[in-house]
Design a protein around this motif. Sequence first.
Motif, short mmCIF file in Angstrom:
data_model
loop_
_atom_site.label_atom_id
_atom_site.label_comp_id
_atom_site.label_asym_id
_atom_site.label_seq_id
_atom_site.Cartn_x
_atom_site.Cartn_y
_atom_site.Cartn_z
N LEU A 42 0.77 -1.32 -0.08
CA LEU A 42 0.54 -0.13 -0.29
C LEU A 42 0.94 1.37 0.00
O LEU A 42 0.21 2.27 -0.53
CB LEU A 42 -1.30 0.14 0.96
N GLY A 43 2.14 1.13 1.01
CA GLY A 43 2.70 2.25 0.07
C GLY A 43 3.10 2.66 2.29
O GLY A 43 2.60 1.80 3.44
N ALA A 44 4.31 3.91 2.54
CA ALA A 44 4.23 4.07 3.57
C ALA A 44 3.44 4.84 4.31
O ALA A 44 2.49 5.75 4.31
CB ALA A 44 5.66 5.22 4.01
N PRO A 45 2.77 3.41 6.08
CA PRO A 45 2.20 4.30 6.42
C PRO A 45 1.88 5.16 7.89
O PRO A 45 3.43 5.62 8.24
CB PRO A 45 1.68 3.08 7.69
N THR A 46 1.25 6.80 7.19
CA THR A 46 1.19 7.47 8.14
C THR A 46 -0.07 7.99 8.90
O THR A 46 0.10 8.91 9.80
CB THR A 46 1.41 9.27 7.20
N VAL A 47 -0.76 7.04 9.02
CA VAL A 47 -1.63 7.04 10.20
C VAL A 47 -2.07 4.81 10.53
O VAL A 47 -1.85 4.23 10.14
CB VAL A 47 -3.34 7.16 9.69
N LEU A 48 -1.62 5.74 12.23
CA LEU A 48 -2.40 4.37 12.67
C LEU A 48 -2.64 3.64 13.73
O LEU A 48 -3.30 5.42 15.31
CB LEU A 48 -0.43 3.70 13.60
N VAL A 56 5.63 2.37 13.35
CA VAL A 56 5.48 2.80 12.16
C VAL A 56 5.58 4.78 12.45
O VAL A 56 6.26 5.29 10.97
CB VAL A 56 3.65 3.07 11.97
N GLN A 57 6.52 4.00 13.33
CA GLN A 57 6.21 5.99 13.64
C GLN A 57 7.56 7.27 12.66
O GLN A 57 7.66 7.68 12.43
CB GLN A 57 7.24 6.01 15.01
N GLN A 58 8.33 5.88 12.29
CA GLN A 58 10.00 6.04 11.14
C GLN A 58 9.19 6.63 9.90
O GLN A 58 9.51 7.31 8.92
CB GLN A 58 10.81 5.50 11.05
N HIS A 59 7.97 6.13 9.60
CA HIS A 59 7.61 6.44 8.57
C HIS A 59 6.87 7.89 8.63
O HIS A 59 6.88 8.78 7.38
CB HIS A 59 6.21 5.59 7.82
N MET A 60 5.32 7.93 9.44
CA MET A 60 5.57 9.25 9.39
C MET A 60 6.72 10.39 10.00
O MET A 60 6.42 11.02 9.91
CB MET A 60 4.59 9.71 11.18
N VAL A 61 7.59 10.08 11.14
CA VAL A 61 8.82 10.76 11.23
C VAL A 61 9.17 11.64 9.82
O VAL A 61 9.87 12.56 9.66
CB VAL A 61 9.80 10.70 11.91
#
Length: 253
Positions: free
Chosen positions: A81-87, A125-130
């Motif tokens: 799907l791609g890098a997640p930015t919502v968890l 997941v936070q690494q993708h958000m950051v």
Amino acid sequence: MTPTTDRVAIVTGAARGIGAATAARLAADGHAVALLDLREEAAAETAAALAADGHRAIGVGADVADEQSVTDAVERVVAELGAPTVLVNNAGILRDNLLFKMSTDDWDAVLGVHLRGAFLMTRAVQQHMVSARWGRIVNLSSTSALGHRGQVNYSAAKAGMQGFTKSLAIELGKFGVTANAVAPGVVATDMIAETAERVGVPLEDFLAGIAQDVPAGRVGRPEDIAAAVAFFCSTEASFTNGQVLYVAGGPQD
């Protein structure tokens, strides 16, 4: 709320109940959604129903309390799907009992799924958000965080989710990542049906008895909780950080 586009959301415990309703709401809001659940086949079925309605959705089997399982699941989400930015950390279990009857395994299992699971998922997941300088983390707490007979494990876990949320908000806010918690009251889900069955009360009577003490006059629906989660996941919620929202049909202490 303004629909989102091209954002990838992960919802844990998403095969049924609040998780499934949240996944459906986020999909309707424009997210691609990964539905994680220990029951991979059930998650895949729920995801397939969303895909049949034109949404991008996948079901992924994962044990959120297992580090390698979490790593593998997030890597699959990124690949498909791609890098997640919502968890949305929704996965949870009940092992209710009075303190003197509660086993160590029941204590460990509940805190493992709720707290260890939220920790492992958020760390992965936070690494993708950051990297994106944008992210939304929503943790599911409960009114039981205020204390509830027969739930010392669950209450401790749900209170812990609130402290976890506030600490995340402090650590990650500068990267454009918000962390908030939704604390439901009693919601009509399969988990509640299992509780009613365990205590030997017909589900309709069980829910009616609870509703008598709710100012709104009813118990919650999964969609009620999904709506609150969706707000915290939205672009409009960028200045709402570290908050706990009780969605329980009335005020909480």
